[in-house]
Write an enzyme that holds these catalytic residues in place. Structure first.
Site, PDB file in Angstrom:
ATOM      1  N   ARG A  66       0.843  -1.203   0.000  1.00  0.00           N
ATOM      2  CA  ARG A  66       0.000   0.000   0.000  1.00  0.00           C
ATOM      3  C   ARG A  66       0.877   1.251   0.000  1.00  0.00           C
ATOM      4  O   ARG A  66       2.078   1.193   0.273  1.00  0.00           O
ATOM      5  CB  ARG A  66      -0.915   0.021   1.232  1.00  0.00           C
ATOM      6  CG  ARG A  66      -0.166   0.076   2.541  1.00  0.00           C
ATOM      7  CD  ARG A  66      -1.054   0.456   3.715  1.00  0.00           C
ATOM      8  NE  ARG A  66      -0.350   0.325   4.986  1.00  0.00           N
ATOM      9  CZ  ARG A  66       0.528   1.192   5.461  1.00  0.00           C
ATOM     10  NH1 ARG A  66       0.821   2.290   4.775  1.00  0.00           N
ATOM     11  NH2 ARG A  66       1.121   0.995   6.632  1.00  0.00           N
ATOM     12  N   GLN A  69       3.381   5.096   5.000  1.00  0.00           N
ATOM     13  CA  GLN A  69       4.513   4.638   5.796  1.00  0.00           C
ATOM     14  C   GLN A  69       4.046   3.633   6.843  1.00  0.00           C
ATOM     15  O   GLN A  69       3.296   2.727   6.524  1.00  0.00           O
ATOM     16  CB  GLN A  69       5.234   5.854   6.368  1.00  0.00           C
ATOM     17  CG  GLN A  69       5.723   6.779   5.263  1.00  0.00           C
ATOM     18  CD  GLN A  69       6.868   7.670   5.681  1.00  0.00           C
ATOM     19  OE1 GLN A  69       7.690   7.322   6.513  1.00  0.00           O
ATOM     20  NE2 GLN A  69       6.930   8.854   5.087  1.00  0.00           N
ATOM     21  N   THR A  71       2.119   2.152  10.208  1.00  0.00           N
ATOM     22  CA  THR A  71       0.988   2.366  11.096  1.00  0.00           C
ATOM     23  C   THR A  71       0.797   1.121  11.941  1.00  0.00           C
ATOM     24  O   THR A  71       1.479   0.106  11.764  1.00  0.00           O
ATOM     25  CB  THR A  71      -0.300   2.719  10.331  1.00  0.00           C
ATOM     26  OG1 THR A  71      -1.274   3.220  11.249  1.00  0.00           O
ATOM     27  CG2 THR A  71      -0.877   1.505   9.604  1.00  0.00           C
ATOM     28  N   SER A 178      -8.681   2.806   8.295  1.00  0.00           N
ATOM     29  CA  SER A 178      -8.841   2.336   9.677  1.00  0.00           C
ATOM     30  C   SER A 178      -9.355   3.474  10.551  1.00  0.00           C
ATOM     31  O   SER A 178      -8.978   4.631  10.377  1.00  0.00           O
ATOM     32  CB  SER A 178      -7.521   1.804  10.234  1.00  0.00           C
ATOM     33  OG  SER A 178      -6.523   2.806  10.254  1.00  0.00           O
ATOM     34  N   CYS A 194       2.826   7.062  10.601  1.00  0.00           N
ATOM     35  CA  CYS A 194       2.819   7.667   9.257  1.00  0.00           C
ATOM     36  C   CYS A 194       4.112   8.440   8.983  1.00  0.00           C
ATOM     37  O   CYS A 194       4.145   9.329   8.133  1.00  0.00           O
ATOM     38  CB  CYS A 194       1.608   8.562   9.072  1.00  0.00           C
ATOM     39  SG  CYS A 194       0.046   7.722   9.393  1.00  0.00           S
TER      40      CYS A 194
END
Length: 230
Positions: A66, A69, A71, A178, A194
């Site tokens: 994806r 950064q 998470t 999310s 992130c």
């Protein structure tokens, strides 16, 4: 769009199932929306830097395809994975991101919370001092000169409550969004969420909203179904 509530499922096999569905989607009867929770896991996006994982400890770190950064996903967080054909719905990628964020904003509004977009940093944020205030942020996205660099995000007074990261392959999107409902937020202190060391992460419970993951999941699914119709 068929909605499936998966319950609490491991991240890695769910990630593989998303890829497999997307690769064979031409034979699928319809687009899908998967709603779930994950046991504790850190996920690294394509732009993720290993040094942003400060101390993973006993929590696994899973590289993904994806955007974005690092998470954290864990119990008490609702995760939504729309597996959809953007081309058939006439939705461009930038608009798709906007609609995912809008679904989070409307879900928060259902619980009386005002969610905000922030210039330079995708996701949805709330005011820490008054998460119910409707006043616009000074840090909100605003028009800028075409070709100019994006602004440096200013997280002053804000907490992040919803994150997103997507992958688009042959016009089909997977991964998703999310929303933090009632989590143990400690694992976020083990990373730079992130990629930002100065970013506070919150959930509904820490800002004084009592909501179950089940209620939040159904509201988020309803909003996504409405907003992704094309």
């Amino acid at each position: 769009m068929d909605v499936t509530y998966l319950g609490r499922v491991e991240y890695a096999p769910t990630f593989e199932a998303m890829k497999q569905f997307t690769a064979s989607a031409a034979n699928a009867p319809s687009d899908q929306l998967w709603i779930c929770e994950h046991p504790g896991v850190f996920t690294l996006g394509l732009a993720g830097k290993p040094e942003h994982v400060l101390a993973a400890g006993d929590i696994p770190v899973v590289p993904t395809d994806r955007g974005g950064q690092v998470t954290y996903h864990g119990p008490g967080q609702v995760v939504a994975y729309p597996l959809i054909d953007l081309k058939s719905r006439a939705i461009f990628v930038k608009e798709y991101v906007h609609r995912l964020e809008e679904a989070a904003i409307r879900t928060l509004a259902h619980f009386g919370v005002t969610g905000h977009r922030l210039a330079g940093a995708p996701g949805i944020y709330v005011r820490l001092d008054d998460p119910f205030s409707h006043a616009m942020l000074t840090q909100r996205p605003q028009h800028r000169v075409p070709g100019s660099p994006p602004p440096q995000p200013d997280f002053t007074g804000l907490g992040k409550i919803a994150a997103l990261g997507i992958k688009v392959s042959n016009h089909r999107a997977y991964h998703g969004l999310s929303l933090n409902v009632g989590m143990d937020l400690e694992p976020f202190s083990r990373i730079n969420p992130c990629g930002y060391s100065n970013l506070t992460t919150v959930d509904l419970s820490t800002i004084g909203v009592s909501a179950s993951c089940e209620d939040a999941a159904h509201e988020l699914a309803k909003q996504l179904t409405r907003l992704l119709q094309g």
